[in-house]
Design a protein around this motif. Structure first.
Motif, PDB file in Angstrom:
ATOM      1  N   GLY A 331       6.527  22.977  62.849  1.00 33.86           N
ATOM      2  CA  GLY A 331       7.447  24.102  62.873  1.00 33.86           C
ATOM      3  C   GLY A 331       8.140  24.311  61.548  1.00 33.86           C
ATOM      4  O   GLY A 331       8.013  23.505  60.607  1.00 33.86           O
ATOM      5  N   HIS A 333      11.966  26.083  59.813  1.00 29.92           N
ATOM      6  CA  HIS A 333      13.336  26.545  60.074  1.00 29.92           C
ATOM      7  C   HIS A 333      14.006  26.874  58.752  1.00 29.92           C
ATOM      8  O   HIS A 333      13.808  26.187  57.734  1.00 29.92           O
ATOM      9  CB  HIS A 333      14.133  25.447  60.786  1.00 29.92           C
ATOM     10  CG  HIS A 333      15.582  25.787  61.006  1.00 29.92           C
ATOM     11  ND1 HIS A 333      16.547  25.636  60.027  1.00 29.92           N
ATOM     12  CD2 HIS A 333      16.225  26.273  62.094  1.00 29.92           C
ATOM     13  CE1 HIS A 333      17.716  26.013  60.510  1.00 29.92           C
ATOM     14  NE2 HIS A 333      17.544  26.398  61.763  1.00 29.92           N
ATOM     15  N   TYR A 357      16.581  31.324  61.401  1.00 24.82           N
ATOM     16  CA  TYR A 357      15.292  31.676  62.007  1.00 24.82           C
ATOM     17  C   TYR A 357      14.443  30.407  62.102  1.00 24.82           C
ATOM     18  O   TYR A 357      14.442  29.571  61.191  1.00 24.82           O
ATOM     19  CB  TYR A 357      14.534  32.718  61.180  1.00 24.82           C
ATOM     20  CG  TYR A 357      13.097  32.884  61.621  1.00 24.82           C
ATOM     21  CD1 TYR A 357      12.790  33.592  62.780  1.00 24.82           C
ATOM     22  CD2 TYR A 357      12.052  32.287  60.905  1.00 24.82           C
ATOM     23  CE1 TYR A 357      11.473  33.726  63.202  1.00 24.82           C
ATOM     24  CE2 TYR A 357      10.730  32.421  61.328  1.00 24.82           C
ATOM     25  CZ  TYR A 357      10.453  33.131  62.478  1.00 24.82           C
ATOM     26  OH  TYR A 357       9.157  33.239  62.903  1.00 24.82           O
ATOM     27  N   HIS A 359      10.483  28.808  63.817  1.00 23.78           N
ATOM     28  CA  HIS A 359       9.192  29.052  64.450  1.00 23.78           C
ATOM     29  C   HIS A 359       8.605  27.707  64.899  1.00 23.78           C
ATOM     30  O   HIS A 359       8.765  26.677  64.232  1.00 23.78           O
ATOM     31  CB  HIS A 359       8.229  29.725  63.455  1.00 23.78           C
ATOM     32  CG  HIS A 359       6.842  29.912  63.987  1.00 23.78           C
ATOM     33  ND1 HIS A 359       6.526  30.907  64.892  1.00 23.78           N
ATOM     34  CD2 HIS A 359       5.684  29.220  63.753  1.00 23.78           C
ATOM     35  CE1 HIS A 359       5.235  30.830  65.182  1.00 23.78           C
ATOM     36  NE2 HIS A 359       4.698  29.812  64.513  1.00 23.78           N
ATOM     37  N   GLY A 360       7.895  27.724  66.032  1.00 22.78           N
ATOM     38  CA  GLY A 360       7.312  26.491  66.549  1.00 22.78           C
ATOM     39  C   GLY A 360       8.396  25.490  66.894  1.00 22.78           C
ATOM     40  O   GLY A 360       9.370  25.825  67.574  1.00 22.78           O
ATOM     41  N   ALA A 363      11.991  26.477  66.395  1.00 23.49           N
ATOM     42  CA  ALA A 363      12.618  27.523  67.199  1.00 23.49           C
ATOM     43  C   ALA A 363      13.861  27.034  67.921  1.00 23.49           C
ATOM     44  O   ALA A 363      14.608  27.851  68.470  1.00 23.49           O
ATOM     45  CB  ALA A 363      11.614  28.091  68.207  1.00 23.49           C
ATOM     46  N   ASP A 377       3.988  29.225  69.522  1.00 23.50           N
ATOM     47  CA  ASP A 377       4.269  30.594  69.093  1.00 23.50           C
ATOM     48  C   ASP A 377       5.744  30.955  69.225  1.00 23.50           C
ATOM     49  O   ASP A 377       6.105  32.131  69.089  1.00 23.50           O
ATOM     50  CB  ASP A 377       3.436  31.579  69.908  1.00 23.50           C
ATOM     51  CG  ASP A 377       1.939  31.402  69.681  1.00 23.50           C
ATOM     52  OD1 ASP A 377       1.557  31.149  68.515  1.00 23.50           O
ATOM     53  OD2 ASP A 377       1.170  31.505  70.658  1.00 23.50           O
ATOM     54  N   ASN A 379       9.526  31.807  68.613  1.00 16.76           N
ATOM     55  CA  ASN A 379      10.293  32.394  67.523  1.00 16.76           C
ATOM     56  C   ASN A 379      11.728  32.579  67.980  1.00 16.76           C
ATOM     57  O   ASN A 379      11.974  33.108  69.079  1.00 16.76           O
ATOM     58  CB  ASN A 379       9.720  33.751  67.110  1.00 16.76           C
ATOM     59  CG  ASN A 379       8.389  33.634  66.402  1.00 16.76           C
ATOM     60  OD1 ASN A 379       8.325  33.233  65.249  1.00 16.76           O
ATOM     61  ND2 ASN A 379       7.304  33.967  67.116  1.00 16.76           N
ATOM     62  N   THR A 380      12.682  32.149  67.148  1.00 19.81           N
ATOM     63  CA  THR A 380      14.095  32.274  67.484  1.00 19.81           C
ATOM     64  C   THR A 380      14.872  32.732  66.269  1.00 19.81           C
ATOM     65  O   THR A 380      14.670  32.217  65.162  1.00 19.81           O
ATOM     66  CB  THR A 380      14.665  30.930  67.976  1.00 19.81           C
ATOM     67  OG1 THR A 380      13.954  30.492  69.130  1.00 19.81           O
ATOM     68  CG2 THR A 380      16.148  31.076  68.330  1.00 19.81           C
ATOM     69  N   SER A 406      15.240  34.774  71.431  1.00 18.67           N
ATOM     70  CA  SER A 406      14.166  33.783  71.393  1.00 18.67           C
ATOM     71  C   SER A 406      13.056  34.240  72.320  1.00 18.67           C
ATOM     72  O   SER A 406      13.286  34.466  73.515  1.00 18.67           O
ATOM     73  CB  SER A 406      14.689  32.409  71.815  1.00 18.67           C
ATOM     74  OG  SER A 406      13.709  31.404  71.648  1.00 18.67           O
ATOM     75  N   ARG A 409       9.325  31.114  73.901  1.00 23.60           N
ATOM     76  CA  ARG A 409      10.007  29.853  73.592  1.00 23.60           C
ATOM     77  C   ARG A 409       9.310  28.667  74.250  1.00 23.60           C
ATOM     78  O   ARG A 409       9.024  27.667  73.607  1.00 23.60           O
ATOM     79  CB  ARG A 409      11.476  29.941  74.036  1.00 23.60           C
ATOM     80  CG  ARG A 409      12.325  28.745  73.642  1.00 23.60           C
ATOM     81  CD  ARG A 409      13.775  28.973  74.064  1.00 23.60           C
ATOM     82  NE  ARG A 409      14.616  27.837  73.708  1.00 23.60           N
ATOM     83  CZ  ARG A 409      15.237  27.708  72.539  1.00 23.60           C
ATOM     84  NH1 ARG A 409      15.107  28.637  71.624  1.00 23.60           N
ATOM     85  NH2 ARG A 409      15.981  26.644  72.310  1.00 23.60           N
TER      86      ARG A 409
END
Length: 537
Positions: A331, A333, A357, A359-360, A363, A377, A379-380, A406, A409
């Protein structure tokens, strides 16, 4: 950290120091004059650093005294996670109280404490559900106001041992003990969560470090990252990086750019994996978090990469056989934050804002690396803003906004969107008494897409389906408060009495059959009452 202050070296002072340090027999010593001069120079430099630090501490004390004697003015506010145990440290001692670092601590053993303990009862005179994360949005980090909303006893104690060496080097050893329970009993051994949350060593002012590393410090062990900060009024960290590893702080890339690097490890343990040979095998893995934290004056830019080898073997079938859900193995961040020294440029006070932000595995944007169930997948995005200021000489306010979106998640197509607005207001009536008020509203739109894994007390995951819900939650609290001295949001200890009214849309009662909302006797328009103490030093 800023460069150490240097005194001008007067030739006469050096000559006198040389005369005192070298006996008349020095000419006959095995060491050369040049070696002795070098050693003397190092001792003088160390003395200058200590004198500079003493001068800085005196200046800070004088400034604090002037502030106390003058008109009310807030100090800059920071403090030190996922609903659950990660959130416990969000109530930690705010950094305005403990903003000094290893370079400012006196030698020897010192102790600091954060603690809260309160009784929360409903109108039926029974213990009432509470906590900043009791709403359905709380499962994805959506906190609401904490005033009059904490039924627990939580204590953390930090022991520091600071040591200075003849060559000017400094060492800090820290251990932090913490425990939290919700029972009101005096003996709680069966429910205790007593834990060592930090145990690390940090070195600074190392003479061997020169150039860009002159002001750098290094550390290793189990710790909370130094640059964590939070919204105290919501008991929610804006960013919480912690685990076991090592790092280096304050490399001076330029005069206006300092950078820090760290490698933390966190464990994802006791999860079911699927193999042909052992379909119920329990596995574990480590999530490694490599972080670069950069400061440009009041700006902070943080970038993190994560890798949890074999975490994708986790059995993530949250929707009863519906394919397409894959657990993340890595991931990313990032966070951009601004630490202001005024109230949004409009007056005295403070403000902080951060945009994140992930991802993975990134998130989980607040408690970095703590959630091993995130989808590859996922995303936050999250926005956090808060400030503190005086509206009038006896009135102070702390507004806050926390929002998150999110998607994908835990399962493909899920959605966890929420926004929290909160404000705490205080009216100082006497030197020892003030009235505190807090209003908090949270809107949420949650669609778990059938996701339903929960981790049980034995580490095994059990199946439960969460329902899609949409609606708002409102909370209002009034709290008469006693304290040794009023003034400033960060003055503690406090003893509070409180009355709280909360209400929410009926749809929120349907999210889960094991959470607070919708449980027997707790379906909306609720009154709770109680008392609480809070202390830090």
């Amino acid at each position: 950290m800023p460069s150490p202050h240097r005194f001008t070296r007067h030739p006469l002072a050096v000559a006198v120091a040389l005369a005192l340090a070298l006996p008349t027999s020095a000419l006959a010593a095995d060491s050369s004059i040049e070696q002795r001069l070098a050693e003397l120079e190092a001792r003088i430099a160390a003395s200058e650093r200590r004198a500079s630090q003493a001068e800085q501490r005196a200046a800070q004390a004088e400034a604090a005294l002037e502030k106390q004697q003058g008109s009310p003015q807030l100090v800059q506010g920071n403090t030190s996670q996922d609903a659950g145990k990660e959130e416990l440290s969000a109530g930690s001692i705010p950094s305005p109280v403990r903003e000094e670092g290893i370079e400012d601590e006196a030698e020897g053993l010192s102790m600091s404490v954060y603690a809260r303990s309160g009784l929360l009862i409903g109108s039926d005179r029974k213990s009432a559900p509470g906590g900043p994360y009791l709403t359905p949005a709380g499962r994805s980090g959506g906190a609401v106001g904490r005033l009059g909303n904490e039924p627990d006893t939580y204590v953390e104690t930090v022991f520091d041992y600071n040591q200075r060496y003849d060559n000017g080097s400094k060492a800090l050893y820290r251990i932090m003990l913490a425990d939290g329970v919700t029972t009101s009993n005096d003996w709680t051994a069966d429910e205790s969560d007593l834990n060592v949350r930090q145990a690390f060593v940090e070195f600074s002012d190392l003479p061997s470090f020169t150039g860009a590393f002159e002001n750098a410090s290094i550390w290793a062990g189990k710790r909370f990252d130094r640059d964590n900060f939070d919204i105290h009024w919501l008991d929610s960290d804006i960013i919480f990086l912690a685990g076991t590893g090592a790092g280096i702080y304050d490399i001076s890339v330029t005069d206006s750019w300092d950078t820090s690097f760290s490698l933390y490890g966190r464990s994802f343990s006791n999860y079911p994996v699927v193999t042909d040979e052992q379909p119920d095998l329990q596995g574990d893995t480590d999530n490694l978090i490599l972080t670069s934290n950069n400061r440009f004056g009041p700006w902070q830019w943080m970038v993190s990469g994560m890798s949890a080898n074999d975490n994708d073997e986790r059995d993530n079938d949250p929707r009863g056989g519906i394919p397409g859900d894959n657990v993340a193995e890595d991931g990313f961040h990032t966070m951009v934050a601004y630490h202001g020294d005024s109230f949004f440029g409009m007056g005295e006070g403070t403000f902080k804002t951060a945009l994140m932000y992930g991802h993975g595995l990134g998130a989980e944007v607040k408690a970095l690396g703590s959630d091993g169930n995130l989808n590859e997948d996922a995303n936050t995005g999250r926005l956090a803003i808060y400030g503190t200021t005086y509206l009038a000489p006896k009135w102070r306010i702390a507004p806050a906004l926390l929002a998150q979106t999110s998607h994908d998640r835990y399962a493909d197509g899920d959605r966890y969107d929420w926004v929290t607005l909160s404000a705490r207001l205080a009216n100082e009536l006497t030197e020892n008494f003030e009235m505190q008020y807090e209003a908090s509203y949270q809107w949420m739109d949650l669609d778990p897409a059938g996701y339903g894994y929960l981790t049980g007390p034995d580490g095994n995951q059990t199946r439960q389906v969460f329902e899609s819900v949409n609606g708002g939650y409102t909370r209002l609290t009034i709290a008469p408060t006693f304290k040794p001295q009023v003034g400033d949001f960060w003055n503690r200890p406090e003893i509070r009495l409180f009355a709280t009214w909360s209400d929410w849309d009926d749809d929120l009662n349907n999210f889960s059959n094991d959470d607070a909302l919708g449980s027997d006797g707790f379906t909306g328009s609720e009154w709770t009452f109680g008392t609480q103490m809070e202390v830090w030093f």
